[in-house]
Design a protein around this motif. Structure first.
Motif, mmCIF file in Angstrom:
data_model
loop_
_atom_site.group_PDB
_atom_site.id
_atom_site.type_symbol
_atom_site.label_atom_id
_atom_site.label_comp_id
_atom_site.label_asym_id
_atom_site.label_seq_id
_atom_site.Cartn_x
_atom_site.Cartn_y
_atom_site.Cartn_z
ATOM 1 N N ASP A 160 2.921 12.446 -3.524
ATOM 2 C CA ASP A 160 1.765 11.839 -2.877
ATOM 3 C C ASP A 160 1.230 10.680 -3.719
ATOM 4 O O ASP A 160 0.638 10.903 -4.777
ATOM 5 N N CYS A 161 1.449 9.448 -3.260
ATOM 6 C CA CYS A 161 0.971 8.258 -3.991
ATOM 7 C C CYS A 161 -0.267 7.653 -3.347
ATOM 8 O O CYS A 161 -0.689 6.554 -3.724
ATOM 9 N N ILE A 162 -0.857 8.331 -2.351
ATOM 10 C CA ILE A 162 -1.935 7.690 -1.580
ATOM 11 C C ILE A 162 -3.230 8.493 -1.463
ATOM 12 O O ILE A 162 -4.251 7.936 -1.092
ATOM 13 N N SER A 163 -3.200 9.793 -1.809
ATOM 14 C CA SER A 163 -4.408 10.598 -1.569
ATOM 15 C C SER A 163 -5.433 10.406 -2.681
ATOM 16 O O SER A 163 -5.564 11.246 -3.577
ATOM 17 N N ASN A 164 -6.174 9.289 -2.590
ATOM 18 C CA ASN A 164 -7.203 9.030 -3.605
ATOM 19 C C ASN A 164 -8.370 10.000 -3.507
ATOM 20 O O ASN A 164 -9.120 10.177 -4.460
ATOM 21 N N VAL A 165 -8.523 10.636 -2.341
ATOM 22 C CA VAL A 165 -9.616 11.588 -2.172
ATOM 23 C C VAL A 165 -9.402 12.827 -3.058
ATOM 24 O O VAL A 165 -10.330 13.312 -3.702
ATOM 25 N N ALA A 207 7.810 -4.403 4.494
ATOM 26 C CA ALA A 207 6.866 -3.455 3.896
ATOM 27 C C ALA A 207 6.836 -2.168 4.721
ATOM 28 O O ALA A 207 6.857 -1.059 4.171
ATOM 29 N N GLY A 208 6.819 -2.320 6.046
ATOM 30 C CA GLY A 208 6.834 -1.149 6.927
ATOM 31 C C GLY A 208 8.105 -0.333 6.758
ATOM 32 O O GLY A 208 8.060 0.907 6.695
ATOM 33 N N LEU A 209 9.220 -1.041 6.673
ATOM 34 C CA LEU A 209 10.505 -0.356 6.480
ATOM 35 C C LEU A 209 10.554 0.386 5.144
ATOM 36 O O LEU A 209 11.038 1.514 5.066
ATOM 37 N N LEU A 210 10.037 -0.250 4.113
ATOM 38 C CA LEU A 210 10.027 0.373 2.785
ATOM 39 C C LEU A 210 9.255 1.703 2.816
ATOM 40 O O LEU A 210 9.728 2.731 2.312
ATOM 41 N N VAL A 211 8.084 1.661 3.457
ATOM 42 C CA VAL A 211 7.269 2.877 3.541
ATOM 43 C C VAL A 211 8.010 3.966 4.327
ATOM 44 O O VAL A 211 8.013 5.146 3.945
ATOM 45 N N GLN A 212 8.667 3.548 5.400
ATOM 46 C CA GLN A 212 9.425 4.482 6.230
ATOM 47 C C GLN A 212 10.574 5.122 5.430
ATOM 48 O O GLN A 212 10.766 6.338 5.440
ATOM 49 N N ARG A 213 11.307 4.276 4.719
ATOM 50 C CA ARG A 213 12.449 4.779 3.928
ATOM 51 C C ARG A 213 11.976 5.683 2.789
ATOM 52 O O ARG A 213 12.625 6.663 2.460
ATOM 53 N N LEU A 214 10.841 5.332 2.185
ATOM 54 C CA LEU A 214 10.295 6.173 1.109
ATOM 55 C C LEU A 214 9.944 7.556 1.648
ATOM 56 O O LEU A 214 10.184 8.572 0.999
ATOM 57 N N LYS A 215 9.401 7.566 2.849
ATOM 58 C CA LYS A 215 9.064 8.858 3.467
ATOM 59 C C LYS A 215 10.332 9.701 3.623
ATOM 60 O O LYS A 215 10.330 10.910 3.357
ATOM 61 N N CYS A 222 5.241 9.605 -0.274
ATOM 62 C CA CYS A 222 4.234 9.040 0.629
ATOM 63 C C CYS A 222 3.559 7.836 -0.002
ATOM 64 O O CYS A 222 2.864 7.957 -1.013
ATOM 65 N N LEU A 223 3.768 6.693 0.610
ATOM 66 C CA LEU A 223 3.083 5.463 0.232
ATOM 67 C C LEU A 223 2.611 4.810 1.518
ATOM 68 O O LEU A 223 3.040 5.194 2.605
ATOM 69 N N SER A 224 1.730 3.793 1.424
ATOM 70 C CA SER A 224 1.370 3.103 2.656
ATOM 71 C C SER A 224 1.031 1.652 2.376
ATOM 72 O O SER A 224 0.956 1.229 1.223
ATOM 73 N N THR A 225 0.832 0.896 3.465
ATOM 74 C CA THR A 225 0.575 -0.541 3.327
ATOM 75 C C THR A 225 -0.900 -0.838 3.547
ATOM 76 O O THR A 225 -1.624 -0.043 4.144
ATOM 77 N N LYS A 230 0.322 0.037 -1.471
ATOM 78 C CA LYS A 230 -0.786 0.454 -2.336
ATOM 79 C C LYS A 230 -0.525 1.809 -2.977
ATOM 80 O O LYS A 230 -0.054 2.739 -2.327
ATOM 81 N N PHE A 231 -0.877 1.888 -4.243
ATOM 82 C CA PHE A 231 -0.844 3.159 -4.974
ATOM 83 C C PHE A 231 -2.271 3.595 -5.276
ATOM 84 O O PHE A 231 -2.994 2.890 -5.977
#
Lengths: 456, 456
Positions: A52-57, A389-397, A402-405, A414-415
């Motif tokens: 998980d690279c996105i859950s800042n909460v 960028a969208g493809l990168l996020v998809q491939r990472l998944k 988990c990353l997002s744009t 974004k990390f």
């Protein structure tokens, strides 16, 4: 406890039927069903682990046992409202005050960043007796009616700009030294960008309008993970105060040590800089609905003087404050700010190494564990590589990361991981990004060739 | 776990210094420090027990072990946001749907009643493409900027009435059969009061303004615990829909079985009556920040169609939904609606007995455990006995019972206790009220005599 009640297909069907579709899912074409999490790892219904690279909460890590323990102990004892005296709320306010400049010493506890920003707006308006608000372009400050009004990210897709909202768009979309008018070679971009705000203030005042505040994220997030140039905030604060307004720093995404070197991101703008109002939220309760506004005695005083009670039913209750205190304890005990500095710089270094190999990475930027890299088709024109960028996020998944744009062109990756993110995690994710960029840039060329063949 | 960290004096000093003074304390001259609670009982720092007749948020009782257990189990497992699929949110939505008319089937989970009401306003406006709102006098719908605008209870003390807000004040302050123009002897007060709304709608439309909704609490609370006459809502809904608006029922104070006979207070207006949007909050999470908006497919559909995401960071997370589910379970397992009917009618009976003895009690009204009695100086003129109501609450506190006042003249004593309130509690509180009213009415006469002696 059973990890799931319905199979994934059934959950998705029920979700589509029962939950407003405006509430979107990550990876909407093939959403993840997550049933368990710990630290920086998520687990789906089959037990597959995702980094998980996105859950800042979930700031100190998903399901941290210290937080659960503190919540449970207080839930067993008392969870009344803040109209009764209780030690947790005052102890928590005192602990937060210790992280802030001395001037910021009066607290209001609420349930979400949006509630905090709405209250900040009310405080600024009551104090200044002015209505107008100056914001940055692409800013997002929350989902409430009043906040959509001050969020260009939203209002340009909805009702449009109100006459009392003024967006700093002069000359460049954002005070950004990568894409903006004043870039890295400029001798003083902070001053230069602050002057664009000054010009806007002058123009607004010449029209006879009165400014209540400059409302800004300490580091613009949905705007594209922008690191504001040094000197920008102190200068803008000077201009906005001279115009009779106050400076509101929205720390909802950036507070609680995410930037590593400091507890609050506005502190990156210098030891002497102090906003008039600071709002905090997301990481504050590690997932529990908890947020806050802090301001000066003077601003709080005028809000009291209007004679009207501010009652927030759940805000500042003993359980929320016990959780907030436990989060502060973990940040300290596990030295998570030092971890953010250490892992953040390593991650940045690894991303910069990727940048040296892959021309598609135009910029790597950030502080601590607030990092981003921007994909461009061309390093001179800076054409956003949105599709890639969208493809990168998809491939990472697909590789269980988990990353997002973010950003106006959704080309910034974004990390904002939980603060326990490790050196190994940094290596794992950058290695995978490297593999995928290699493949994607190949793939894109091939698919373009095919398209060309079809077209001609 | 230590019950207190600071002595009461120190807590009070810290509170005065660190927390915005607009956040008021109960019994502000001599506030209570509450450190523990269970069921309908609060305990102060010395272990003194107080009977809690006002905490409607702690719906199934303070610190109910089932709620704590459900929260802890889910906190140990997962507390991610609702952008991942999860069973709790869909299961909870389904359970709530079972309590509602079939038409109300699309849910948005949020963190507070205020967030829910703000979203309801957005939904109504998006669907109708109109802006104006019709509200009852003295209404309170929340602390956010947008909600203060539609809350006469607040806006008349602050910025005043906006041009897009229309307050039903024609002929009487509220559709109230005790104090309003159409009283108990009237053949059809529901129709008669609905016609005052119709007149307002006509007048507003004649001025070329367009109405988005009628926004109303199913039972007006701060307005003075008013029980609306039968037939009022169906008629108003007919008029508001004919004018292109929708009917929003604010169930934040009244939902989840408080009225006993029904799960929702709007259901008191007949089986066939269905609002277009319902908001819920306070009791929903038994103290945990949890709230919700439910609406029809059509209204949700237009909100989706604007193409803009609605993301609420904490709303609908697995822990909040686990707590919400546990609250529903306890309401069912402990048959709390039946308890509200049984204890509520006994309490009402005992209050009516007091009314027979004490002329100062002008009216006893309510349903289930949503009860109130109104103190008047004169049963014909209905002059509010505001001072006496304040004294009664003060004296009850000295006898370790928490009650409070409501209504435009703060002369209505309101009961909204946890739903586990017992027959013994009802006897205890009415007995004490009887003693105090006897003493107060004596005391008031004496103090008036003294004052007269001083003046002449």
């Amino acid at each position: 406890m059973a990890l799931q009640m319905f199979d994934k297909e059934r959950t998705l069907q029920m979700r589509q039927k029962l939950i407003g579709q405006s509430c979107r899912l990550f990876f909407s074409h093939e959403p993840l069903k997550i049933v368990k999490a710990r630290g920086q790892y998520l687990y789906d219904e089959n037990g597959t682990q995702y980094l998980d690279c996105i859950s800042n909460v979930q700031h100190v890590g998903h399901c941290h046992p210290s937080i659960t323990k503190a919540a449970t102990a207080q839930m067993e004892l008392l969870n009344a409202n803040s109209r009764f005296l209780h030690d947790n709320i005052v102890q928590y306010a005192e602990r937060l005050a210790n992280t802030l400049p001395q001037k910021l010493c009066v607290f209001y506890f609420v349930n979400s960043g949006s509630e905090a920003n709405d209250l900040a707006l009310r405080l600024a308006r009551q104090y200044t007796q002015n209505k107008d608000v100056v914001v940055l372009n692409h800013a997002y400050h929350g989902h409430l009616t009043s906040l959509i009004d001050i969020s260009p990210y939203k209002f340009w897709k909805l009702e449009g700009q109100k006459e009392w909202v003024h967006v700093v768009i002069a000359l460049a979309p954002l005070p950004d030294t990568y894409r903006g008018l004043y870039r890295e070679g400029h001798p003083n971009p902070g001053q230069a960008y602050a002057d664009t705000v000054k010009n806007l203030i002058d123009e607004v005042q010449n029209r006879g309008r009165k400014i209540s505040c400059f409302f800004v994220e300490s580091l613009p997030s949905v705007g594209g993970h922008i690191i504001l140039p040094p000197g920008y905030f102190p200068k803008v604060a000077e201009y906005i105060r001279a115009a009779g307004g106050v400076f509101v720093a929205d720390e909802i995404q950036t507070g609680f040590g995410r930037v590593g070197s400091h507890f609050w991101a506005f502190q990156l703008q210098g030891e002497d800089f102090c906003p008039d109002i600071v709002t905090m939220g997301k990481p504050m309760g590690n997932g529990h609905p908890l947020a806050c506004v802090v301001t000066t005695k003077e601003i709080a005083g005028t809000f009291t003087a209007n004679g009207v009670e501010y009652f927030n039913t759940f805000g500042g209750n003993p359980v929320s404050c016990a959780i907030g205190l436990a989060v502060l304890d973990v940040i300290e005990k596990e030295d998570l700010r030092a971890n953010a500095v250490r892992v953040g710089s390593q991650l940045k270094k690894l991303l910069k190494q990727l940048q040296a190999k892959h021309t598609i990475i135009g910029d790597v930027r950030g502080v601590g564990l607030f990092l981003g890299f921007e994909l461009v088709k061309d390093r001179v024109a800076l054409t956003p590589a949105t599709e890639e960028a969208g493809l990168l996020v998809q491939r990472l998944k697909e590789r269980h990361i988990c990353l997002s744009t973010d950003g106006p062109w959704a080309n910034v990756i974004k990390f904002k991981p939980p603060m326990c993110f490790s050196m190994e995690d940094a290596e794992r994710v950058t290695e995978q990004i490297g593999f995928i960029l290699q493949a994607i840039t190949g793939h894109i060329k091939i698919s373009l060739t095919i398209q060309l063949n079809v077209l001609y």
